[in-house]
Design an enzyme around this catalytic site. Structure first.
Site, PDB file in Angstrom:
ATOM      1  N   SER A   1       0.749  -1.026   0.008  1.00 20.93           N
ATOM      2  CA  SER A   1      -0.104   0.022  -0.055  1.00 20.93           C
ATOM      3  C   SER A   1       0.803   1.254  -0.184  1.00 20.93           C
ATOM      4  CB  SER A   1      -0.851   0.264   1.190  1.00 20.93           C
ATOM      5  OG  SER A   1      -1.512   1.115   1.608  1.00 20.93           O
TER       6      SER A   1
ATOM      7  N   TYR B   1      -1.693  -1.593  10.598  1.00 24.06           N
ATOM      8  CA  TYR B   1      -1.766  -1.739   9.058  1.00 24.06           C
ATOM      9  C   TYR B   1      -0.539  -1.266   8.414  1.00 24.06           C
ATOM     10  CZ  TYR B   1      -3.472  -1.179   4.292  1.00 24.06           C
ATOM     11  OH  TYR B   1      -3.836  -1.295   2.839  1.00 24.06           O
TER      12      TYR B   1
END
Length: 256
Positions: A135, A148
């Site tokens: 990401s 995350y």
């Protein structure tokens, strides 16, 4: 772009919905025998007939082995590590250690558990390609998303190391860093951001759009197209790279 994927065999984790389903479907449409693992049994049951699905939790190393070993015995050419978890949205002092562990197990350890089961089969076939989905949060950081972000930074380290380790075996390993992708998952992220910042969902969404140089979200198919490029002969000399598909993210957590 050369398409030479016919008769290849691929595994896609988190492939029964969202981005993973688009990737898996694109591989299947290119002639790849595609095997999908997903934690959602109803989504697996609803897969189109050109995909072979299995309900599996990638955070469970034994479950991953039970799923992948029979597939690997017949050969694996492509692994797309897509399964992930958004994890909690909260200040670090409010994040439960169990939520921390779960997010890292799904987003990072799951990549490792899958890679270790398919690499021997790729070596036996004389090569292969692994694509890890990270990401832009794994490049920049993002407040209130500690688990995350830590996991996605870890995916990049895993990618770089495996590319070095496996290159001599003709196995290419790359990572794709999507930005804001249209779909339900991004809707949930934006809603959580709005709550954390005390703003409306519309304000949060607008801020995310304006946080990219191109002022746009990206479509899942754009990421799938890059996967096809990387795993085919066109990407034969590309390894160890982290490629963003994001319209050039300038900020991931705009504060209003």
């Amino acid at each position: 772009m050369t398409s030479d994927l016919d008769s290849r065999r691929a595994v896609v984790t988190g492939g029964a919905g969202g981005l993973g389903l688009v990737i898996a479907s694109s591989l299947a449409e290119a002639g790849v025998s595609t095997f999908v693992g997903d934690i959602d049994p109803s989504a697996v049951a609803a897969l189109p007939t050109n995909l072979t699905g299995c309900t599996v939790d990638v955070a469970d190393a034994d479950a991953v082995a039970a799923w992948l070993d029979p597939i690997a015995a017949e050969g694996i050419d492509i692994l797309v590590n897509n399964a992930g978890s958004a994890g909690p949205t909260a200040a670090v002092e409010y994040i439960d250690p169990g939520e921390w562990r779960r997010c890292l197990e799904v987003c990072l350890s799951g990549h490792f558990y899958c890679a270790r089961r398919v690499v021997p089969a790729m070596k036996q076939r004389g090569g292969g390609a692994i694509v890890n989905i990270t990401s832009t949060a794994g490049l920049m950081g993002m407040p209130n998303r500690t688990p995350y972000v830590a996991a996605k930074f870890g995916v990049i380290g895993l990618t770089k190391t495996l590319a070095m380790e496996l290159g001599r075996h003709n196995i290419r390993v790359n990572a794709i860093a999507p930005g804001s992708i249209t779909g339900d998952r991004m809707d949930r992220v934006i809603s959580a951001h709005a709550v954390a910042e005390g703003i409306t969902v519309e304000e949060a969404r607008s801020a995310y759009v304006q946080g990219t140089s191109m002022a746009t979200f990206v479509a899942p198919q754009e990421v799938a197209d890059l996967v096809l490029y990387l795993v085919g002969s066109s990407g034969r000399s590309i390894s160890g790279q982290v490629i963003s598909v994001d319209g050039n993210t300038e900020t991931l957590y705009p504060r209003l």
